[in-house]
Design a protein around this motif. Structure first.
Motif, PDB file in Angstrom:
ATOM      1  N   ALA A 212       3.875   6.094   4.948  1.00  0.00           N
ATOM      2  CA  ALA A 212       2.985   6.958   5.414  1.00  0.00           C
ATOM      3  C   ALA A 212       3.525   7.970   6.162  1.00  0.00           C
ATOM      4  N   LYS A 213       4.335   7.454   7.199  1.00  0.00           N
ATOM      5  CA  LYS A 213       5.158   8.270   8.345  1.00  0.00           C
ATOM      6  C   LYS A 213       6.038   9.143   7.456  1.00  0.00           C
TER       7      LYS A 213
ATOM      8  N   VAL B  39      19.658  21.418   3.530  1.00  0.00           N
ATOM      9  CA  VAL B  39      19.267  19.972   3.799  1.00  0.00           C
ATOM     10  C   VAL B  39      18.946  19.819   5.191  1.00  0.00           C
ATOM     11  N   ILE B  40      17.566  19.193   5.528  1.00  0.00           N
ATOM     12  CA  ILE B  40      17.535  19.294   6.755  1.00  0.00           C
ATOM     13  C   ILE B  40      17.220  17.682   7.146  1.00  0.00           C
ATOM     14  N   THR B  41      17.222  17.267   8.238  1.00  0.00           N
ATOM     15  CA  THR B  41      17.263  15.742   8.675  1.00  0.00           C
ATOM     16  C   THR B  41      16.419  15.700   9.602  1.00  0.00           C
ATOM     17  N   PRO B  42      15.005  15.409   9.490  1.00  0.00           N
ATOM     18  CA  PRO B  42      14.096  14.998  10.480  1.00  0.00           C
ATOM     19  C   PRO B  42      14.346  13.610  10.883  1.00  0.00           C
ATOM     20  N   VAL B  43      13.773  13.325  12.002  1.00  0.00           N
ATOM     21  CA  VAL B  43      14.231  11.896  12.705  1.00  0.00           C
ATOM     22  C   VAL B  43      12.722  11.131  12.721  1.00  0.00           C
ATOM     23  N   VAL B  44      12.906   9.913  12.472  1.00  0.00           N
ATOM     24  CA  VAL B  44      11.718   8.929  12.600  1.00  0.00           C
ATOM     25  C   VAL B  44      12.091   8.016  13.654  1.00  0.00           C
ATOM     26  N   ARG B  45      11.289   7.991  14.581  1.00  0.00           N
ATOM     27  CA  ARG B  45      11.739   7.072  16.086  1.00  0.00           C
ATOM     28  C   ARG B  45      11.166   5.988  15.734  1.00  0.00           C
ATOM     29  N   LYS B  46      12.060   4.984  16.485  1.00  0.00           N
ATOM     30  CA  LYS B  46      11.565   3.526  16.251  1.00  0.00           C
ATOM     31  C   LYS B  46      11.080   3.114  14.910  1.00  0.00           C
TER      32      LYS B  46
ATOM     33  N   THR C  17       0.798  -1.140  -0.060  1.00  0.00           N
ATOM     34  CA  THR C  17       0.017   0.086   0.172  1.00  0.00           C
ATOM     35  C   THR C  17       0.867   1.139  -0.003  1.00  0.00           C
ATOM     36  N   GLY C  18       0.659   2.245  -0.921  1.00  0.00           N
ATOM     37  CA  GLY C  18       1.397   3.532  -0.965  1.00  0.00           C
ATOM     38  C   GLY C  18       2.660   3.435  -1.649  1.00  0.00           C
ATOM     39  N   ARG C  19       2.833   1.935  -2.063  1.00  0.00           N
ATOM     40  CA  ARG C  19       4.050   2.174  -3.125  1.00  0.00           C
ATOM     41  C   ARG C  19       5.254   2.510  -2.524  1.00  0.00           C
ATOM     42  N   PRO C  20       5.865   2.222  -1.464  1.00  0.00           N
ATOM     43  CA  PRO C  20       6.921   2.809  -0.498  1.00  0.00           C
ATOM     44  C   PRO C  20       8.110   3.198  -1.554  1.00  0.00           C
ATOM     45  N   SER C  21       8.807   4.228  -1.032  1.00  0.00           N
ATOM     46  CA  SER C  21       9.959   4.615  -2.173  1.00  0.00           C
ATOM     47  C   SER C  21      11.128   3.819  -1.548  1.00  0.00           C
ATOM     48  N   LEU C  22      12.047   4.082  -2.388  1.00  0.00           N
ATOM     49  CA  LEU C  22      13.478   3.270  -2.114  1.00  0.00           C
ATOM     50  C   LEU C  22      14.177   3.976  -0.807  1.00  0.00           C
ATOM     51  N   THR C  23      13.969   4.874  -0.357  1.00  0.00           N
ATOM     52  CA  THR C  23      14.320   5.542   0.857  1.00  0.00           C
ATOM     53  C   THR C  23      13.645   4.569   1.929  1.00  0.00           C
TER      54      THR C  23
END
Lengths: 324, 385
Positions: free
Chosen positions: B281-282, B263-270, B212-218
């Motif tokens: 989605a996140k 460039v900014i570097t937001p963090v995704v926790r856990k 679902t959402g066809r996740p990106s390579l990232t």
């Protein structure tokens, strides 16, 4: 109306006597028609009978009587004939007058007039610039007016001040300095504030009393060489207006302090040390003192001139500081 | 008369040079401006010429010797009365870039020098007053920047005004660029090394159609990295503070997002708590917020994933953030030939280079390589993600 420096002092004394009944003058040979060694009080004994009083030849006694009267609510103005002889009153001035408020909470609003500074032929006991001794002691205000207007206003402010004030009046300026206006209408700066007498970008030159005029004299030939000095007249030596000096050094990066006092200790040394401590990052060259020679003041006029800084020596020291 | 030939100041920064060869022998006559020797500075090979006509005397610095600016290379014997006396007006050195005349022996017109021989030889350009030092600090410059500033003070000294004029030229850096510049300088003070490995993308490209959402390579890379870190301990999970390693508690990963001018570097926790669809989605939400100027979390993370392949770059060595031990980079997918042993022929596959630039103080190439190999293995087997 014109006024010399000594006339401004006489005028300030007269105005203070007229305006404040607590004020009286106490000195050697000041009552009667003589008017004191330098005629500062001439005519005042007649105008204010009973308030211009002769003292015995004892500076120690004069100061003690003044302190006692101040504690009793008077505003005494003590005249010493020469600042050199204030050494006889030193204990009264620094141990009693300067500390009394700090010890008891009772102020000592006494003013000590000290005819100071060098004139050729004055010799070792009649030429000394004594601020070095007096400024070491917290509690004593020390002022040294350089202009006719300051001679008037700073004496009025000294008499009005609740702290004991040593008022150093320069003997060479007495009759050599004149303005063509009423000194009481001259600009009045508060005690404790230095004045920038000439603005310049290349070197801050600080002095006080008679030496201010030598600095201003040195500024002209220096300007012709392309060196613009900023001349600061400290006016008040204790407290010292370090903020004005620091602000100037921030602009110029260089400091010369010119004094006719001796090099060891004293106001010039204190100011150079203070700027080194607090203004180091603004400096392009070491702060420099230009003082009298480190000997007693010589009697012969030629030796006196060799002993004393003057405009030429100030200019040479500025060039060395600028070219450091 | 004996005239010293001194090592001139070539250019602005070289303080010394090596004598490569003498082109003239002692005793040999030379013309004015004739080349005497070759010297090698850090930047170039140059020649030193005779200041006047004469005979080459004693050579003071032989070939292969090193000579400081202002030092005597050799003596020139020239016609004229008096021994060791300097010429009255002739320049001591041949080049217009030469240093000011040395004080010993000083021309008569020059006032006596108070400074050391070193100062005299290099002019006074080396003196830095407290005020100049403070100006350098205020502008974020260092003493080494002084070499490119032309000093207008005494003997070429750099003044506070020179520093201000130099520093205030050009356009100011934007706030974002200043922040990036500062962060990169902090990070660059570490020894960084890079390992790389190609990843076959065909299975992943097939797999993403089913999610679902066809996740990106990232997102795939984030997921694979989180799983690789969770699966086996790696020294690159830590962060070096002094001589102590601080471990990141959760598997928190940052994503490099290009915004205006930086460039900014937001963090995704856990990250390990999300499956691919949820992670897509996140991450989409986080990237969208960044581009709208709202960043929820720029805190600590183990590492950053940078998909520089979106710019068509196939391979790069991005710098990890100062507080992180490594950065995983994804190159642009390309067509590549792969040998198929069954059909005994090359077949076309989709492939990308993965790079991992890491803090070499914490780990060596082996540990970094093992972590990267695990990421590649997971990406090539996307059903395990």
């Amino acid at each position: 109306m014109s006024s010399t420096y000594i006339e401004a002092i006489r005028r300030a004394l007269g105005d203070a006597l007229a305006e404040d009944p607590r004020v009286f003058l106490y000195g050697q040979d000041i009552a009667g028609t003589f008017g004191g060694a330098f005629k500062a009080t001439k005519g005042l004994a007649e105008r204010f009978p009973g308030r211009v009083l002769n003292s015995p030849i004892s500076e120690d006694g004069q100061a003690a009587v003044g302190i006692g009267a101040a504690l009793a609510g008077c505003r005494p103005v003590i005249e010493f004939q020469f600042a050199d002889f204030a050494s006889v009153a030193f204990n009264q001035m620094v141990n009693h007058a300067a500390t009394h408020w700090w010890r008891t909470g009772v102020p000592v609003p006494a003013t000590f007039r000290l005819p100071a500074g060098g004139t050729p032929g004055g010799g070792p006991f009649h030429c000394q610039m004594v601020e070095g001794w007096l400024t070491s002691h917290p509690g004593l205000i020390v002022v040294a007016p350089a202009t006719v207007g300051d001679a008037y206003h700073m004496l009025r402010d000294a008499i009005a001040c609740d702290d004991p004030v040593a008022y150093l009046e320069h003997k060479h300026l007495y009759n050599h300095l004149r303005i063509d206006t009423d000194p009481s209408r001259a600009e009045r700066l508060p005690l404790g504030k230095a004045a920038v007498r000439r603005a310049g970008r290349d070197c801050t030159v600080v002095s006080w009393s008679g030496m201010v005029h030598e600095c201003l004299k040195a500024a002209e030939p220096l300007a012709e060489q392309g060196i613009e000095i900023e001349v600061i007249d400290l006016r008040c030596l204790r407290p010292l207006d370090t903020a004005t000096v620091l602000a100037s050094v921030e602009r110029t990066g260089r400091l010369l302090v010119a004094t006719e006092s001796w090099p060891f200790g004293g106001v010039a040394a204190e100011l150079c040390a203070w700027i080194s401590e607090h203004g180091f990052s603004h400096l392009d060259a070491p702060p420099r003192r230009l003082s009298a020679q480190d000997t007693p003041v010589p009697f012969h006029p030629d030796l006196f001139r060799a002993h004393h800084p003057d405009a030429a020596r100030i200019a040479a020291a500025v060039v060395e500081t600028v070219e450091f | 008369m004996r005239l010293p030939v001194r090592m001139p100041q070539f250019g602005e920064s070289a303080a010394e040079a090596k004598v490569v060869a003498w082109l003239v022998k002692p005793g040999q006559a030379v013309k004015a401006e004739q080349e005497l020797c070759e010297v090698q500075t850090e930047k170039s090979l140059l020649t030193v010429a005779a200041p006047e006509a004469g005979t080459l005397g004693e050579i003071m610095v032989a070939a292969d010797g090193t000579v400081a600016v202002g030092e005597i290379l050799a003596y020139l014997e020239i016609a004229g009365a008096g021994a060791d006396a300097p010429p009255s007006a002739a320049p001591v050195a041949p080049s217009p870039l030469a240093p000011p005349p040395s004080p010993a022996p000083a021309p008569a017109a020059k006032p006596p020098q108070k400074r050391s021989a070193l100062h005299a030889a290099t002019g006074d350009a080396g003196f830095i007053s407290p005020r100049v030092r403070a100006r350098l600090d205020a502008h974020g410059l260092t003493v080494s920047d002084l070499s490119v500033i032309a000093g207008t003070g005494r003997d070429g000294r750099v003044t506070a005004q020179d520093v201000d004029a130099y520093a205030q030229g050009g356009e100011p850096l934007t706030a974002v660029r200043q922040a990036v510049a500062a962060a990169m300088m902090r990070s660059w003070s570490r020894p960084l090394a890079t390992v790389a490995m190609p990843v076959r993308l065909d299975p992943l490209l097939e797999h993403r159609r089913t999610v679902t959402g066809r996740p990106s390579l990232t997102v795939y890379a984030l997921r694979a990295l989180a799983q690789a870190i969770a699966a086996a301990p790696t020294p690159l999970r830590g962060r070096l503070v002094g001589n102590r390693v601080h471990q990141c508690a959760g598997i928190d990963l940052a994503v490099a997002v290009e915004v205006d001018d930086g460039v900014i570097t937001p963090v995704v926790r856990k990250v390990d708590g999300y499956d691919l669809a949820a992670l897509e989605a996140k991450v989409s939400g986080v990237v969208e917020s960044c581009r709208n100027g709202r960043v929820s979390d720029l805190g600590d993370a183990i590492a950053t994933v940078s998909n520089y392949g979106t710019f068509g770059i196939t391979w790069a060595t991005p710098i990890p953030l100062a507080g992180q031990a490594f950065i995983l980079g994804i190159g642009a997918p390309v067509n590549a030939p792969e040998w198929d042993p069954a059909s005994k022929a090359f077949t076309r596959i989709r492939q990308a280079e993965l790079t991992l630039t890491f803090d070499h103080r914490l780990a060596d190439g082996g540990a970094a390589g093992r972590l990267l190999a695990k990421v590649v293995e997971l990406l090539q087997n996307p059903s395990r993600l």
